[in-house]
Write a protein that holds these residues in place. Structure first.
Motif, mmCIF file in Angstrom:
data_model
loop_
_atom_site.group_PDB
_atom_site.id
_atom_site.type_symbol
_atom_site.label_atom_id
_atom_site.label_comp_id
_atom_site.label_asym_id
_atom_site.label_seq_id
_atom_site.Cartn_x
_atom_site.Cartn_y
_atom_site.Cartn_z
ATOM 1 N N VAL A 161 -0.825 2.946 -11.784
ATOM 2 C CA VAL A 161 -2.272 3.172 -11.663
ATOM 3 C C VAL A 161 -2.596 3.772 -10.301
ATOM 4 N N ALA A 162 -1.992 3.229 -9.242
ATOM 5 C CA ALA A 162 -2.250 3.753 -7.898
ATOM 6 C C ALA A 162 -1.836 5.218 -7.798
ATOM 7 N N GLN A 163 -0.670 5.559 -8.330
ATOM 8 C CA GLN A 163 -0.216 6.951 -8.313
ATOM 9 C C GLN A 163 -1.190 7.866 -9.056
ATOM 10 N N THR A 164 -1.657 7.404 -10.206
ATOM 11 C CA THR A 164 -2.591 8.199 -11.003
ATOM 12 C C THR A 164 -3.866 8.479 -10.221
ATOM 13 N N LEU A 165 -4.424 7.454 -9.598
ATOM 14 C CA LEU A 165 -5.667 7.631 -8.846
ATOM 15 C C LEU A 165 -5.457 8.534 -7.638
ATOM 16 N N ARG A 166 -4.317 8.403 -6.983
ATOM 17 C CA ARG A 166 -4.045 9.250 -5.812
ATOM 18 C C ARG A 166 -3.848 10.707 -6.218
ATOM 19 N N GLN A 167 -3.253 10.922 -7.371
ATOM 20 C CA GLN A 167 -2.998 12.284 -7.828
ATOM 21 C C GLN A 167 -4.284 12.996 -8.242
ATOM 22 N N LEU A 168 -5.218 12.253 -8.836
ATOM 23 C CA LEU A 168 -6.412 12.871 -9.404
ATOM 24 C C LEU A 168 -7.616 12.859 -8.466
ATOM 25 N N PHE A 169 -7.631 11.912 -7.504
ATOM 26 C CA PHE A 169 -8.804 11.769 -6.649
ATOM 27 C C PHE A 169 -8.374 11.603 -5.190
ATOM 28 N N ASP A 170 -9.202 12.081 -4.303
ATOM 29 C CA ASP A 170 -8.925 11.958 -2.873
ATOM 30 C C ASP A 170 -9.505 10.643 -2.370
ATOM 31 N N VAL A 171 -8.832 9.550 -2.687
ATOM 32 C CA VAL A 171 -9.312 8.219 -2.307
ATOM 33 C C VAL A 171 -8.146 7.411 -1.725
ATOM 34 N N PRO A 172 -8.439 6.501 -0.794
ATOM 35 C CA PRO A 172 -7.388 5.635 -0.235
ATOM 36 C C PRO A 172 -7.122 4.456 -1.162
ATOM 37 N N VAL A 173 -5.905 4.359 -1.657
ATOM 38 C CA VAL A 173 -5.555 3.326 -2.628
ATOM 39 C C VAL A 173 -4.609 2.316 -1.984
ATOM 40 N N GLU A 174 -4.895 1.032 -2.181
ATOM 41 C CA GLU A 174 -4.038 -0.041 -1.680
ATOM 42 C C GLU A 174 -3.788 -1.043 -2.801
ATOM 43 N N LEU A 175 -2.712 -1.812 -2.648
ATOM 44 C CA LEU A 175 -2.381 -2.845 -3.617
ATOM 45 C C LEU A 175 -2.431 -4.214 -2.952
ATOM 46 N N LYS A 176 -3.100 -5.163 -3.626
ATOM 47 C CA LYS A 176 -3.082 -6.557 -3.193
ATOM 48 C C LYS A 176 -2.233 -7.319 -4.189
ATOM 49 N N TRP A 177 -1.168 -7.943 -3.703
ATOM 50 C CA TRP A 177 -0.226 -8.643 -4.573
ATOM 51 C C TRP A 177 -0.963 -9.600 -5.499
ATOM 52 N N VAL A 178 -0.728 -9.654 -6.808
ATOM 53 C CA VAL A 178 0.361 -8.949 -7.453
ATOM 54 C C VAL A 178 -0.119 -7.578 -7.955
ATOM 55 N N ASN A 179 -1.308 -7.540 -8.513
ATOM 56 C CA ASN A 179 -1.658 -6.360 -9.307
ATOM 57 C C ASN A 179 -3.091 -5.882 -9.105
ATOM 58 N N ASP A 180 -3.746 -6.266 -8.022
ATOM 59 C CA ASP A 180 -5.087 -5.749 -7.764
ATOM 60 C C ASP A 180 -4.979 -4.403 -7.067
ATOM 61 N N VAL A 181 -5.714 -3.423 -7.568
ATOM 62 C CA VAL A 181 -5.756 -2.094 -6.965
ATOM 63 C C VAL A 181 -7.093 -1.937 -6.260
ATOM 64 N N LEU A 182 -7.047 -1.576 -4.983
ATOM 65 C CA LEU A 182 -8.253 -1.495 -4.168
ATOM 66 C C LEU A 182 -8.486 -0.077 -3.668
ATOM 67 N N VAL A 183 -9.745 0.289 -3.584
ATOM 68 C CA VAL A 183 -10.170 1.531 -2.933
ATOM 69 C C VAL A 183 -11.284 1.155 -1.967
ATOM 70 N N ASN A 184 -11.127 1.582 -0.724
ATOM 71 C CA ASN A 184 -12.113 1.240 0.310
ATOM 72 C C ASN A 184 -12.352 -0.271 0.380
ATOM 73 N N HIS A 185 -11.255 -1.027 0.279
ATOM 74 C CA HIS A 185 -11.262 -2.488 0.416
ATOM 75 C C HIS A 185 -12.028 -3.206 -0.696
ATOM 76 N N HIS A 186 -12.289 -2.543 -1.805
ATOM 77 C CA HIS A 186 -12.927 -3.183 -2.949
ATOM 78 C C HIS A 186 -12.001 -3.058 -4.167
ATOM 79 N N LYS A 187 -11.960 -4.128 -4.959
ATOM 80 C CA LYS A 187 -11.129 -4.098 -6.163
ATOM 81 C C LYS A 187 -11.749 -3.153 -7.180
#
Length: 329
Positions: A161-187
């Protein structure tokens, strides 16, 4: 007999060029009047199809979810059964009911425009309004020669999911263990895997991987406003069909090798908890410490406040006190 789906597929295959009514009629062996009626039906259903005298019809991508729209250009192995619904209680629940009635023999993907009872871990509600999000579940048959590794499958999906979002959109993507995907510090993404057990063998026969993405959702219920967010704060020309297509392509490219953990270096790069102080709930206990690493198995490696180093293969990070950055959750 030709139907609207066949007309739609031909228009998509020729997009962004126009396709004449004569050509459509010839290829489908029906009259031009029938073509005109089917195009009208597609337009009424929400598809964007332009008509121009002397040139014919042209499909223009919009945000309408459809099987044809997702499959257009989707070339993956193995073959995937794709179901698109206008609304459902939960795509995970739908797939679990389906797999309980008849065990899956091939991957099945269920996509919905909205969910009336979407859920996440611990029975939490997943807010799922129409038109602004992506709600899908992937059902995968589990066999003895391809056993399930739930931890690695979940972490692998987060990377997909993180790869998909990074490929399609210019947004900073982070992962919070185990499986939360965050952009701009929001899930912005929730991921949950559930297994279905064969009652005769007692073994897991199907795993359902649910993915919910707040793509452009602008308003959240008050309990979610401080933590939930959207991938984008503005409309996008990238359609939901395109996002789903890219996500499925990446998922099924990675799926055959996910048990090797070959994606873990990227997972670590995207992690926002390594070297950070966390509170972790595992079982009935809560632990505090600093995350040292994420093991090749996907386990969280934590140095506890008493100095001991412990690995956690399951649990939930309930609080992250970033030593740097602005995340407070």
């Amino acid at each position: 007999m030709a139907n609207q789906t066949e007309v739609l597929r031909l228009l998509m295959a020729n997009a962004p060029e126009y396709c004449s009514g004569d050509r459509l009629a010839d290829e489908l062996n029906i009259s031009r009047t029938a073509i005109w009626k089917m195009v009208q039906g597609l337009q009424t259903a929400g598809y964007s199809i332009e008509s121009r005298h002397g040139r014919g019809y042209r499909y223009v991508e919009n945000n309408q979810l459809s099987v044809a729209g997702i499959q257009n250009g989707l070339d993956i192995t193995p073959a995937v059964q794709l179901i698109v619904l206008p609304s459902v209680d939960s795509t995970n629940a739908y797939l679990k009911r389906m797999a309980t009635r008849t065990p899956l023999t091939e991957p099945v993907v269920v996509v919905a425009d909205s969910q009336t009872a979407g859920y996440g871990r611990s029975g939490r509600t997943f807010y799922s309004p129409g038109e602004t999000g992506i709600y899908l579940s992937i059902g995968l048959p589990v066999t003895t020669d391809q056993p399930l590794d739930a931890g690695l499958l979940t972490t692998s999906t987060a990377v997909v999911v993180a790869q998909t979002l990074r490929q399609l959109f210019d947004v900073p993507v982070e992962l919070k263990w185990v499986n939360d995907v965050l952009v701009n510090h929001h899930k912005v993404v929730g991921i949950m895997s559930e297994g279905i057990t064969n009652l005769e063998t007692g073994q897991i026969s199907t795993v359902v991987v649910g993915i919910g993405i707040n793509l452009t959702t602008a308003a959240f219920p008050s309990p979610l406003q401080s933590k939930a967010g959207a991938v984008l704060a503005h409309p996008t020309k990238v359609t939901r069909n395109q996002v789903i297509r890219q996500l499925l392509r990446t998922f099924f490219e990675r799926y055959p090798s996910y048990r090797s953990g070959d994606f873990m270096p990227l997972y670590r790069q995207l992690s926002m908890v390594i070297n950070q102080r966390v509170s972790l709930k595992s079982g009935a206990r809560t632990y505090d410490g600093v995350v040292l690493d994420i093991a090749q198995t996907g386990a969280l490696v934590v140095q506890l406040t008493d100095g001991r180093v412990q690995e956690f293969s399951s649990g939930e990070i309930t609080k992250v006190n970033l030593l740097t950055g602005q995340y407070h959750g």
